[in-house]
Motif scaffolding. Structure first.
Motif, short mmCIF file in Angstrom:
data_model
loop_
_atom_site.label_atom_id
_atom_site.label_comp_id
_atom_site.label_asym_id
_atom_site.label_seq_id
_atom_site.Cartn_x
_atom_site.Cartn_y
_atom_site.Cartn_z
N LYS A 1 62.50 10.08 -63.33
CA LYS A 1 63.62 10.35 -64.24
C LYS A 1 64.13 11.76 -63.96
O LYS A 1 63.40 12.61 -63.48
CB LYS A 1 63.18 10.29 -65.70
CG LYS A 1 62.79 8.92 -66.17
CD LYS A 1 62.43 8.94 -67.64
CE LYS A 1 61.97 7.57 -68.10
NZ LYS A 1 61.56 7.60 -69.51
N ASN B 1 73.66 11.35 -66.68
CA ASN B 1 74.79 10.45 -66.89
C ASN B 1 75.31 10.63 -68.31
O ASN B 1 74.55 10.75 -69.24
CB ASN B 1 74.38 8.99 -66.68
CG ASN B 1 73.99 8.74 -65.24
OD1 ASN B 1 74.62 9.27 -64.34
ND2 ASN B 1 72.95 7.97 -65.03
N ALA C 1 68.35 9.90 -66.74
CA ALA C 1 68.74 8.95 -65.71
C ALA C 1 67.47 8.48 -65.00
O ALA C 1 66.66 9.29 -64.54
CB ALA C 1 69.68 9.60 -64.72
N VAL D 1 65.39 6.84 -62.00
CA VAL D 1 65.47 6.67 -60.55
C VAL D 1 65.09 5.24 -60.23
O VAL D 1 63.97 4.81 -60.50
CB VAL D 1 64.54 7.67 -59.83
CG1 VAL D 1 64.52 7.40 -58.33
CG2 VAL D 1 64.96 9.10 -60.13
N GLU D 2 66.04 4.48 -59.68
CA GLU D 2 65.77 3.08 -59.31
C GLU D 2 64.98 2.99 -58.01
O GLU D 2 64.04 2.23 -57.91
CB GLU D 2 67.07 2.30 -59.15
CG GLU D 2 67.70 1.89 -60.45
CD GLU D 2 68.88 0.96 -60.24
OE1 GLU D 2 69.30 0.72 -59.09
OE2 GLU D 2 69.40 0.47 -61.26
N LEU E 1 70.12 6.31 -58.48
CA LEU E 1 69.89 6.31 -59.91
C LEU E 1 70.34 4.99 -60.52
O LEU E 1 71.16 4.27 -59.93
CB LEU E 1 70.67 7.46 -60.57
CG LEU E 1 70.31 8.87 -60.15
CD1 LEU E 1 71.20 9.88 -60.86
CD2 LEU E 1 68.84 9.17 -60.42
N GLU E 2 69.81 4.70 -61.68
CA GLU E 2 70.24 3.52 -62.42
C GLU E 2 71.74 3.61 -62.62
O GLU E 2 72.26 4.64 -63.03
CB GLU E 2 69.52 3.51 -63.77
CG GLU E 2 69.65 2.25 -64.55
CD GLU E 2 68.76 2.28 -65.78
OE1 GLU E 2 67.97 1.36 -65.93
OE2 GLU E 2 68.88 3.24 -66.56
#
Length: 115
Positions: free
Chosen positions: A35, A53, A64, A66-67, A93-94
């Motif tokens: 994150k 975001n 945010a 982290v994907e 990021l998502e």
């Protein structure tokens, strides 16, 4: 002797660089970013945490997420002048934003740049 002609500058081939912004990063169990929060100066010199975001309505979202970590690398340089030692992560990021996060291993501060 005649100087060679110089090609005109092709600005359409240039990518703008952006200054790194101070962030707070939460790491997962593997030590990779999970994150990220942007650090903000709220006046008076105090730093507060704001979400990376923003939903546009004046309300900030949570951190945010982290994907995916797309790539990671480390740079150690300039040890004879002023040490530069950084750990970089290119992440998604998502929501689809791609950013580069890096930790200054000398100061232990985290920074973010858009990719």
């Amino acid at each position: 002797m005649v100087a060679p002609a110089r090609a005109p500058l092709r600005t359409d081939r240039l990518r703008t660089l952006n200054a790194p912004r101070l962030v707070t990063v939460e790491l997962n169990a593997d030590g990779a970013p999970a994150k990220v929060w942007r650090s903000r100066d709220n006046g008076g010199g105090r730093k507060t945490e704001a979400a990376v975001n923003d939903n546009g309505g004046g309300q900030e979202e949570t951190a945010a997420v982290v994907e995916t970590v797309l790539e990671s690398w480390r740079i150690d340089d300039e040890w004879w002048r002023q040490l530069i030692s950084r750990r970089y992560f290119a992440v998604m990021l998502e929501g689809g934003s791609r950013v580069v996060l890096f930790e200054d291993l000398v100061t232990h501060e985290w920074f973010m740049q858009t990719a």
